[in-house]
Design a protein around this motif. Sequence first.
Motif, PDB file in Angstrom:
ATOM      1  N   ASP A 282       0.830  -1.198   0.000  1.00 26.71           N
ATOM      2  CA  ASP A 282       0.000   0.000   0.000  1.00 26.71           C
ATOM      3  C   ASP A 282       0.872   1.259   0.000  1.00 26.71           C
ATOM      4  OD1 ASP A 282       0.810  -0.828   2.560  1.00 26.71           O
ATOM      5  OD2 ASP A 282      -0.768   0.318   3.544  1.00 26.71           O
ATOM      6  N   LYS A 283       1.983   1.228   0.731  1.00 24.02           N
ATOM      7  CA  LYS A 283       2.891   2.377   0.762  1.00 24.02           C
ATOM      8  C   LYS A 283       3.597   2.542  -0.588  1.00 24.02           C
ATOM      9  CE  LYS A 283       1.878   3.060   5.056  1.00 24.02           C
ATOM     10  NZ  LYS A 283       0.904   4.142   5.386  1.00 24.02           N
ATOM     11  N   LEU A 284       3.970   1.425  -1.183  1.00 24.07           N
ATOM     12  CA  LEU A 284       4.597   1.483  -2.506  1.00 24.07           C
ATOM     13  C   LEU A 284       3.652   2.088  -3.526  1.00 24.07           C
ATOM     14  CD1 LEU A 284       6.718   0.846  -4.631  1.00 24.07           C
ATOM     15  CD2 LEU A 284       5.895  -1.530  -4.659  1.00 24.07           C
ATOM     16  N   LEU A 285       2.397   1.647  -3.512  1.00 19.06           N
ATOM     17  CA  LEU A 285       1.415   2.151  -4.469  1.00 19.06           C
ATOM     18  C   LEU A 285       1.202   3.655  -4.280  1.00 19.06           C
ATOM     19  CD1 LEU A 285      -0.230   0.904  -6.733  1.00 19.06           C
ATOM     20  CD2 LEU A 285      -2.086   0.495  -5.121  1.00 19.06           C
ATOM     21  N   ALA A 286       1.149   4.116  -3.030  1.00 22.25           N
ATOM     22  CA  ALA A 286       0.960   5.543  -2.758  1.00 22.25           C
ATOM     23  C   ALA A 286       2.140   6.364  -3.274  1.00 22.25           C
ATOM     24  CB  ALA A 286       0.769   5.770  -1.260  1.00 22.25           C
ATOM     25  N   ASN A 287       3.345   5.873  -3.092  1.00 18.55           N
ATOM     26  CA  ASN A 287       4.527   6.598  -3.551  1.00 18.55           C
ATOM     27  C   ASN A 287       4.626   6.625  -5.077  1.00 18.55           C
ATOM     28  OD1 ASN A 287       6.702   7.556  -1.368  1.00 18.55           O
ATOM     29  ND2 ASN A 287       5.565   5.814  -0.548  1.00 18.55           N
ATOM     30  N   VAL A 288       4.257   5.528  -5.715  1.00 13.98           N
ATOM     31  CA  VAL A 288       4.242   5.508  -7.184  1.00 13.98           C
ATOM     32  C   VAL A 288       3.210   6.508  -7.710  1.00 13.98           C
ATOM     33  CG1 VAL A 288       3.681   4.108  -9.214  1.00 13.98           C
ATOM     34  CG2 VAL A 288       5.117   3.163  -7.394  1.00 13.98           C
ATOM     35  N   ASN A 289       2.054   6.555  -7.078  1.00 13.86           N
ATOM     36  CA  ASN A 289       1.028   7.511  -7.481  1.00 13.86           C
ATOM     37  C   ASN A 289       1.554   8.939  -7.393  1.00 13.86           C
ATOM     38  OD1 ASN A 289      -1.843   8.463  -7.966  1.00 13.86           O
ATOM     39  ND2 ASN A 289      -1.465   9.329  -5.935  1.00 13.86           N
ATOM     40  N   ASN A 290       2.166   9.297  -6.267  1.00 12.11           N
ATOM     41  CA  ASN A 290       2.668  10.662  -6.100  1.00 12.11           C
ATOM     42  C   ASN A 290       3.767  10.981  -7.108  1.00 12.11           C
ATOM     43  OD1 ASN A 290       0.886  11.002  -3.995  1.00 12.11           O
ATOM     44  ND2 ASN A 290       2.404  10.631  -2.381  1.00 12.11           N
ATOM     45  N   ALA A 291       4.646   9.996  -7.366  1.00 11.49           N
ATOM     46  CA  ALA A 291       5.749  10.228  -8.292  1.00 11.49           C
ATOM     47  C   ALA A 291       5.265  10.394  -9.726  1.00 11.49           C
ATOM     48  CB  ALA A 291       6.745   9.073  -8.210  1.00 11.49           C
ATOM     49  N   MET A 292       4.168   9.719 -10.093  1.00 12.49           N
ATOM     50  CA  MET A 292       3.656   9.762 -11.470  1.00 12.49           C
ATOM     51  C   MET A 292       2.560  10.796 -11.663  1.00 12.49           C
ATOM     52  SD  MET A 292       5.262   7.573 -13.399  1.00 12.49           S
ATOM     53  CE  MET A 292       4.107   7.415 -14.762  1.00 12.49           C
ATOM     54  N   TYR A 293       2.075  11.381 -10.561  1.00 13.58           N
ATOM     55  CA  TYR A 293       0.875  12.221 -10.647  1.00 13.58           C
ATOM     56  C   TYR A 293       1.036  13.366 -11.637  1.00 13.58           C
ATOM     57  CZ  TYR A 293      -2.683  15.640  -9.487  1.00 13.58           C
ATOM     58  OH  TYR A 293      -3.699  16.555  -9.576  1.00 13.58           O
ATOM     59  N   GLU A 294       2.122  14.126 -11.532  1.00 17.54           N
ATOM     60  CA  GLU A 294       2.272  15.314 -12.374  1.00 17.54           C
ATOM     61  C   GLU A 294       2.303  14.957 -13.849  1.00 17.54           C
ATOM     62  OE1 GLU A 294       5.220  19.202 -12.930  1.00 17.54           O
ATOM     63  OE2 GLU A 294       5.516  17.824 -11.253  1.00 17.54           O
ATOM     64  N   LEU A 295       3.111  13.944 -14.201  1.00 19.41           N
ATOM     65  CA  LEU A 295       3.203  13.534 -15.604  1.00 19.41           C
ATOM     66  C   LEU A 295       1.860  13.054 -16.128  1.00 19.41           C
ATOM     67  CD1 LEU A 295       4.738  12.737 -18.183  1.00 19.41           C
ATOM     68  CD2 LEU A 295       5.260  10.540 -17.094  1.00 19.41           C
ATOM     69  N   MET A 296       1.184  12.208 -15.367  1.00 19.15           N
ATOM     70  CA  MET A 296      -0.053  11.614 -15.860  1.00 19.15           C
ATOM     71  C   MET A 296      -1.183  12.629 -15.907  1.00 19.15           C
ATOM     72  SD  MET A 296       0.150   7.857 -14.017  1.00 19.15           S
ATOM     73  CE  MET A 296      -1.141   7.118 -14.984  1.00 19.15           C
ATOM     74  N   SER A 297      -1.305  13.459 -14.894  1.00 18.25           N
ATOM     75  CA  SER A 297      -2.412  14.427 -14.872  1.00 18.25           C
ATOM     76  C   SER A 297      -2.212  15.499 -15.931  1.00 18.25           C
ATOM     77  CB  SER A 297      -2.540  15.057 -13.483  1.00 18.25           C
ATOM     78  OG  SER A 297      -1.350  15.743 -13.125  1.00 18.25           O
ATOM     79  N   ASP A 298      -0.963  15.933 -16.148  1.00 19.64           N
ATOM     80  CA  ASP A 298      -0.706  16.946 -17.176  1.00 19.64           C
ATOM     81  C   ASP A 298      -1.076  16.447 -18.558  1.00 19.64           C
ATOM     82  OD1 ASP A 298       0.190  18.704 -15.292  1.00 19.64           O
ATOM     83  OD2 ASP A 298       2.323  18.494 -15.745  1.00 19.64           O
ATOM     84  N   GLU A 299      -0.856  15.171 -18.814  1.00 21.45           N
ATOM     85  CA  GLU A 299      -1.134  14.594 -20.128  1.00 21.45           C
ATOM     86  C   GLU A 299      -2.537  14.006 -20.227  1.00 21.45           C
ATOM     87  OE1 GLU A 299       0.892  14.957 -22.653  1.00 21.45           O
ATOM     88  OE2 GLU A 299       2.325  16.004 -21.365  1.00 21.45           O
ATOM     89  N   GLY A 300      -3.308  14.074 -19.141  1.00 18.08           N
ATOM     90  CA  GLY A 300      -4.678  13.572 -19.175  1.00 18.08           C
ATOM     91  C   GLY A 300      -4.791  12.056 -19.098  1.00 18.08           C
ATOM     92  N   PHE A 301      -3.806  11.393 -18.477  1.00 16.48           N
ATOM     93  CA  PHE A 301      -3.829   9.937 -18.361  1.00 16.48           C
ATOM     94  C   PHE A 301      -4.065   9.521 -16.910  1.00 16.48           C
ATOM     95  CE2 PHE A 301      -1.548  10.315 -22.354  1.00 16.48           C
ATOM     96  CZ  PHE A 301      -2.008   9.236 -23.083  1.00 16.48           C
ATOM     97  N   PHE A 302      -4.535   8.301 -16.746  1.00 14.27           N
ATOM     98  CA  PHE A 302      -4.544   7.650 -15.441  1.00 14.27           C
ATOM     99  C   PHE A 302      -4.329   6.162 -15.675  1.00 14.27           C
ATOM    100  CE2 PHE A 302      -8.954   7.498 -16.825  1.00 14.27           C
ATOM    101  CZ  PHE A 302      -9.347   6.201 -16.512  1.00 14.27           C
TER     102      PHE A 302
END
Length: 436
Positions: A282-302
């Motif tokens: 669960d901690k790994l998933l949360a950290n991956v989400n935070n690390a990828m958030y800017e790239l994915m949200s800027d490009e409109g992906f999830f």
Amino acid sequence: MNHNECQHHIDPVSNRLRKLIEANRSLAEIESLDDLLQRLMDLAKKVTAAEASLIFLYNSATNLLEVVSISDDRFGDRANELYKVMDSIKLKLGEGVAGWVAQNRKAVIIEDAQNDSRLSKPADKQRGLSTRTLISVPLIYQEELLGVLSVVNSEGKPFFDNEDLEILESFAALSAVAIIRSRLLEHRIEQERLRTELEAATKIQELFWPKLPELGEGSHVWGFSEPAGSVGGDLYDVIPMPDGSWLVYVADVAGKGLPAALIMAALSAKIRSEAPLHTEVDKLLANVNNAMYELMSDEGFFATMVLSKYWPRAGRVQTARAGHPHPLWVNNHGFREVPKINGIPLGVEFGSEYEKTEFFLSPGESILFITDGVTEAENEENELFGNDRITDYFGVAKGPPWAGGLLERIGSWRGDAVANDDLTIMEIWRDPPKTT
């Protein structure tokens, strides 16, 4: 009529034909649309002996005529001013001489431009030019309006005549064909470039598919992924961890094609870099989400994901979930219920927290991770494979393993239908207990 009179009568016609033949040969050699338009300008001036020429192309999206090329001897060394003219001229249909020609799809010859109400005389004055006479002809190919071709100010005579009009109309017909040909060639080149890029992307994506390891202790893993196109957004991996467990996951980047594949590659790299730093999924998933958030949200992906750690000796499974279909826990008696856990997809919200659960595979049991390309696979009648067919399959199939048979069942049911979504299945299973 004597010989000299006949020769005098024929020469202008022969000269016009010669000019058109030369123009046609010249245009046939050019493939780039930009180069073609400039060449059209030069040839239009030449065949009509004009001081200037310009091409308007019709933009169907804006319903405007836009100047795309000008060749004007009157500007002399004022090249920068000529470029400004090109950027500034946009006409509605019916506006100005060119707009009238486009709207009516008729050529026009104007002997005395200064007394014609359609000419923009203030624009001439602002640029320090003088338009005496002009011809404008529509560029039309099979009823499609492509634009307008104009020549300005005849050289060596006070105004253009009907002979100039006829030769420019003939030249416009050649030009329309050349423009369409050039567009088709550029489209073909673009398609070939895209095909080459997709082939390269496919080879690159294949590098991300893991070489599935032997898990040891009577446990095994099998995986398969099929993109709907040349490349896709599904992802799976099996990563050894320092504590003797294996990190396993299946992810689905929303979207298809090259953009989804690029996000998939970035996500794969991020998981591998973060995995050794976290002992809890669960901690790994949360950290991956935070690390990828800017790239994915800027490009409109999830991306959706189910992320697990597996300990082969005990059959222990620790699982977290980010908006992904729950894994399937199966044995020869059917399904066992995986504890339900919540979590939103990656890239939707920074700082999201995720739940985890644990359970144990007994010998002879499997856990299958799937993407929604399994349940949403369509047959030739556009019917979905759905959850009920998965249940029916496990009601009669014998295993483990089960995933290969499920894939065959989906393929048989889908028939000749084109894949509508990326499809991925990964299975971990334990050998059945030995019988004596």
